[in-house]
Scaffold this motif. Structure first.
Motif, short mmCIF file in Angstrom:
data_model
loop_
_atom_site.label_atom_id
_atom_site.label_comp_id
_atom_site.label_asym_id
_atom_site.label_seq_id
_atom_site.Cartn_x
_atom_site.Cartn_y
_atom_site.Cartn_z
N THR A 211 2.54 -13.80 -6.83
CA THR A 211 1.29 -13.06 -6.67
C THR A 211 1.42 -11.54 -6.73
O THR A 211 0.42 -10.85 -6.95
CB THR A 211 0.65 -13.41 -5.31
OG1 THR A 211 1.55 -13.07 -4.24
CG2 THR A 211 0.32 -14.90 -5.24
N ALA A 212 2.61 -10.99 -6.53
CA ALA A 212 2.74 -9.54 -6.34
C ALA A 212 2.28 -8.73 -7.54
O ALA A 212 1.49 -7.78 -7.40
CB ALA A 212 4.19 -9.20 -6.00
N ALA A 213 2.75 -9.07 -8.74
CA ALA A 213 2.35 -8.31 -9.92
C ALA A 213 0.85 -8.44 -10.17
O ALA A 213 0.17 -7.45 -10.48
CB ALA A 213 3.13 -8.78 -11.15
N GLY A 214 0.32 -9.65 -10.00
CA GLY A 214 -1.11 -9.86 -10.18
C GLY A 214 -1.93 -9.07 -9.18
O GLY A 214 -2.98 -8.51 -9.53
N GLN A 215 -1.48 -9.01 -7.94
CA GLN A 215 -2.21 -8.25 -6.93
C GLN A 215 -2.19 -6.76 -7.26
O GLN A 215 -3.21 -6.07 -7.11
CB GLN A 215 -1.61 -8.49 -5.55
CG GLN A 215 -2.38 -7.80 -4.42
CD GLN A 215 -1.94 -8.29 -3.05
OE1 GLN A 215 -1.33 -9.34 -2.90
NE2 GLN A 215 -2.28 -7.52 -2.02
N ALA A 216 -1.05 -6.24 -7.71
CA ALA A 216 -0.98 -4.82 -8.08
C ALA A 216 -1.98 -4.51 -9.19
O ALA A 216 -2.70 -3.50 -9.13
CB ALA A 216 0.44 -4.47 -8.53
N ILE A 217 -2.05 -5.37 -10.19
CA ILE A 217 -2.95 -5.14 -11.32
C ILE A 217 -4.40 -5.26 -10.89
O ILE A 217 -5.24 -4.42 -11.23
CB ILE A 217 -2.61 -6.13 -12.46
CG1 ILE A 217 -1.24 -5.78 -13.05
CG2 ILE A 217 -3.69 -6.13 -13.54
CD1 ILE A 217 -0.63 -6.85 -13.93
N LEU A 218 -4.72 -6.30 -10.11
CA LEU A 218 -6.09 -6.50 -9.68
C LEU A 218 -6.56 -5.35 -8.78
O LEU A 218 -7.67 -4.83 -8.95
CB LEU A 218 -6.21 -7.83 -8.93
CG LEU A 218 -7.58 -8.17 -8.35
CD1 LEU A 218 -8.67 -8.13 -9.41
CD2 LEU A 218 -7.55 -9.54 -7.66
N CYS A 219 -5.73 -4.93 -7.83
CA CYS A 219 -6.13 -3.85 -6.93
C CYS A 219 -6.29 -2.53 -7.68
O CYS A 219 -7.21 -1.75 -7.39
CB CYS A 219 -5.13 -3.71 -5.80
SG CYS A 219 -5.14 -5.10 -4.63
N ALA A 220 -5.42 -2.27 -8.64
CA ALA A 220 -5.53 -1.05 -9.42
C ALA A 220 -6.79 -1.03 -10.28
O ALA A 220 -7.30 0.04 -10.64
CB ALA A 220 -4.30 -0.87 -10.31
N ALA A 221 -7.31 -2.23 -10.60
CA ALA A 221 -8.53 -2.35 -11.40
C ALA A 221 -9.79 -2.35 -10.54
O ALA A 221 -10.90 -2.45 -11.07
CB ALA A 221 -8.48 -3.61 -12.25
N GLY A 222 -9.62 -2.27 -9.22
CA GLY A 222 -10.78 -2.20 -8.33
C GLY A 222 -11.03 -3.43 -7.50
O GLY A 222 -11.99 -3.47 -6.73
N GLY A 223 -10.19 -4.46 -7.63
CA GLY A 223 -10.38 -5.69 -6.86
C GLY A 223 -9.55 -5.72 -5.60
O GLY A 223 -9.03 -4.70 -5.15
N ALA A 224 -9.42 -6.92 -5.01
CA ALA A 224 -8.69 -7.07 -3.75
C ALA A 224 -8.16 -8.48 -3.63
O ALA A 224 -8.69 -9.42 -4.23
CB ALA A 224 -9.59 -6.75 -2.57
N VAL A 225 -7.10 -8.63 -2.84
CA VAL A 225 -6.55 -9.94 -2.48
C VAL A 225 -6.46 -9.97 -0.96
O VAL A 225 -5.74 -9.16 -0.37
CB VAL A 225 -5.17 -10.18 -3.10
CG1 VAL A 225 -4.65 -11.56 -2.73
CG2 VAL A 225 -5.22 -10.02 -4.62
N VAL A 226 -7.23 -10.87 -0.35
CA VAL A 226 -7.33 -10.87 1.11
C VAL A 226 -6.99 -12.23 1.70
O VAL A 226 -7.16 -13.26 1.06
CB VAL A 226 -8.75 -10.45 1.58
CG1 VAL A 226 -9.11 -9.07 1.04
CG2 VAL A 226 -9.79 -11.47 1.14
N VAL A 227 -6.49 -12.20 2.92
CA VAL A 227 -6.23 -13.42 3.68
C VAL A 227 -7.41 -13.66 4.61
O VAL A 227 -8.35 -12.86 4.69
CB VAL A 227 -4.91 -13.30 4.47
CG1 VAL A 227 -3.75 -13.12 3.51
CG2 VAL A 227 -4.97 -12.16 5.48
#
Length: 269
Positions: A211-227
């Motif tokens: 998940t790490a690379a995907g989270q970096a890309i998503l967050c940099a694009a304006g999204g979020a990954v939350v628990v």
């Protein structure tokens, strides 16, 4: 560093493609998950390049971990998944990727994802934007910055193609005005980041390198990954409820954090 990540991912991807075309066999690892020679050879290539341009940063790599090799880490380390979506690789549907990410203080701050079959190359440095390009061998072009979409009337949902539990199905059934598409590997994060989807719930087990690379890309694009509870998914988890280093809890990946409140998803998944 991000350029080195990209070059390592591209070269590993070329070896993966060669094995994909030549033919291969899979075996089961100790945890029952499949592995192929492509996973192993791609990891060797990535680790070789990381040792050359960032030798001072410890690396946690999936196949090395499976073999019992876990270097000591601090607040800064690299996560490598040399072939994310091994089941997709085995089924030959093209939905597999090479993933490399840098973690700092528990957060993914740089990430690269390469999909060898389609040639799609994604990368990001948090605070500097997320990008998509098209690769041909070890070169790439048609670079474009990507951004998440805002919440609209229909929720476009992505769900795992190979890992989908009754718990996930129950959550999907609660989402009004939504459509769901099955997809494999870390490409799901990329589809959110480039505005092609809105929501990816993951209520089945994953590891940090997934998940790490995907989270970096998503967050940099304006999204979020939350628990559950709304906090971001963090990294460097040596102690987990399952006593399995680097195991992730359930999480929701969203293109727009308004999705969480709009659909009442703060807790109780």
């Amino acid at each position: 560093m991000i350029e080195g990540f990209k070059f390592a991912a591209l070269e590993a991807g070329q070896r993966i493609l060669a094995i994909y075309e030549e033919g291969f066999q899979s075996v089961a690892k100790g945890d029952g998950s499949p592995v192929t020679i492509a996973d192993q050879e791609a990891e060797k290539i990535v680790l070789k390049y990381l040792a050359e341009f960032c030798a001072d940063v410890p690396v946690i790599a999936e196949e090395a971990m499976a073999a019992g090799t876990m270097p000591e880490i601090g607040s800064r380390f690299i996560l490598v998944d040399p072939l994310d979506g091994t089941r997709e690789f085995i089924s030959r549907n093209g939905e597999f990727t090479v993933n490399i990410a840098l973690i700092e203080d528990g957060a993914p701050v740089k990430g690269v994802i390469y999909a060898p079959v389609t040639g799609e190359l994604f990368w990001a440095e948090v605070g500097q934007g997320a990008y998509r390009a098209v690769a041909n061998g070890l070169e790439y072009g048609n670079v474009a910055q990507i951004n998440c979409s805002v919440l609209s009337e229909e929720l476009r949902v992505l769900a795992s193609r190979s890992h989908r539990s009754e718990r996930t199905e129950a959550l999907l059934a609660k989402l009004e005005n939504s459509s769901t598409v099955a997809a494999g590997s870390s490409l799901k994060f990329c589809r959110l980041a480039e505005g092609k989807a809105d929501f990816y719930p993951r209520l089945e087990p994953t590891m940090e390198w997934d998940t790490a690379a995907g989270q970096a890309i998503l967050c940099a694009a304006g999204g979020a990954v939350v628990v559950e509870g709304g906090a971001p998914l963090i990294y460097g988890k040596l102690k987990t409820p399952l006593d399995k280093p680097f195991a992730n809890p359930c999480f929701l990946a969203v293109a727009d954090e308004k999705i969480i409140s709009h659909y009442g998803l703060r807790s109780g998944w």
